[in-house]
Structures are given as C-alpha cells and as structure tokens.
Design an enzyme around this catalytic site. Sequence first.
Site, short mmCIF file in Angstrom:
data_model
loop_
_atom_site.label_atom_id
_atom_site.label_comp_id
_atom_site.label_asym_id
_atom_site.label_seq_id
_atom_site.Cartn_x
_atom_site.Cartn_y
_atom_site.Cartn_z
N ASN A 101 0.67 -1.05 -0.08
CA ASN A 101 0.02 -0.03 -0.12
C ASN A 101 0.88 1.27 0.00
O ASN A 101 2.18 1.05 0.08
CB ASN A 101 -0.96 0.02 1.24
CG ASN A 101 -0.27 -0.16 2.60
OD1 ASN A 101 0.75 0.83 2.82
ND2 ASN A 101 -0.68 -0.95 3.37
N LYS A 207 -14.48 1.10 13.60
CA LYS A 207 -13.00 0.58 13.94
C LYS A 207 -12.85 0.29 15.29
O LYS A 207 -12.21 -0.53 15.69
CB LYS A 207 -11.92 1.10 13.09
CG LYS A 207 -10.78 0.48 13.05
CD LYS A 207 -9.53 1.03 12.06
CE LYS A 207 -8.25 0.41 12.18
NZ LYS A 207 -7.34 0.82 11.23
#
Length: 271
Positions: A101, A207
Amino acid sequence: TLLLATQAEIVVAPAMNVHMWQHAATQTNVETLRARGVQFVGPDSGFLACGWEGAGRMSDPEEIAAVAELRLGPRSLAGQRVLVTAGGTREAIDPVRAITNRSSGKMGFAIAARVDVESALDMRSAVLDRLDSTDLVVKAAAVADFRPASVADQKIKKESLPEGVAPTLELVRNPDILAEVSQAPGDRIVVGFAAESEDLVPAARRKLARKGCDLIVANDVSREGAGFDGDTNAVVLVWPGGEVEELPLLTKAEVAGELLDRIEKLWSERS
C-alpha cells in the site's frame, strides 16, 4: 568555562573534518563527556566543507532540535515501554513481486524509532514478541489486510503464460494485529490508526468498536496535505464514548507531539 559552570543539560552536535572526528584524542574526549552525561547528536556522514567525505557533517537542525526537546522537555512517560508500528507491509507474490500500500511510515517514525519488518506476519511476530513488557502500543502501521495464499518459488514469467493472460492471485486474510493486541491480557494503552477516503468519523467509530482499543487516530487520505508520503497530516481523535477531537493541519512531528500529550493524560488518569 561556560560549560564548566552550567548546571543545565548539555547536548553537543559536532561538526568537523572526518580525520579530526576519527582521531583517537577526539574519540577519547567524546567518551569522557558521554560518561559525564553529555549527549551527542551526530555527526552524520557526507560531503564536508573541507572537501573530504565521511563522518563529521553536522546533523540536520531538525534532528538537533528534536533531541534537545526530548532532553529538556517533560518526562511524564519516563520509564514506560512504548511500542510503535509504522509504514506499509509488503506481501510477496514471488521472489520479485509484492503487493503493498502507499503508506510511507512517516507518521509512525515521527513518534518513535523503528525495527524493520516486511510482511504483516513479520510485524505480528515482532509486536507479540515485545508485547508482554510494553505499557503503550501505538499501531500507526498500515498493515495489509490480505496476502497471497501462496508465494511462487520462482519469478512468474510472462512468456510462460498464454498470450493476453495474467496470473490470478488468490488472497487470504492477514491476522488483525490491532485487535489481537487490544484484547491481549495486560493493563496497557493501545492506540490505533485509520486511514479513510470517505465517511471518516463513522468509519473510525466502527473500527474503534471492532478493535477494542483506547483511541483511534483517523485521517482522510483524500484531503490535501493529509495523504500518504507527505510531511503533514490532519487527524481526528476518536475516543470510546463518542468524543471526537479534530486537529488542524500540522506537521507529522507536531501531530506526534499532540498525540503523545493525549496519551500522557490518558496514562495519568488510568494510573
């Protein structure tokens, strides 16, 4: 004579010719000063004003300032063992290729120094090996959610495939290191990060609930100045119970300072 008289902390940033720095007399004096509590920053290596190349280049002013701030600033977390993860992971496809990433690791490196790892599994092992003796975990790393199910022993060659055909990658989930650390036994503070491109605060709240950590630091990577690779960041701190604190656009070093201030307060309240 000034240094002999002062009771203040002393930090020295040497800058000199490489042979002067390497001379036995200099090195003996440096060790004597270190034994007396003087801290040295550098010198770095590079091209020197005298024309030589090697050790003796003055450290960057930002590094000198950071060391001075650390040496002279408050030490409310002194004695605590802090574990920080940073950067993206690389998941191997074959000996040549990997999926990754765009995380640069700059945010995590602004918080602490590093021990290099490569894959998510490497990072999990490095974290768990140090977890029992850790009081604070800051999971700033952008760990890959998936990795290839199998890694080829040799490079996958394009000419070995039919014309126009690309290899198919089967992916499997990586371990959830943040959740694992948050749920591990022990009285430690765990801070997670969330990089989002939309729906920032709701996504960070979800989250936080899933992972069970003490704080989520969320940033919108689509916002100018707050994405990967840059030296600035704009974050929102999301706490259990719904409290949200938005910080302005700051350098990542400044964000790190603000974050550690909040962690110090949280640690003090818990203690």
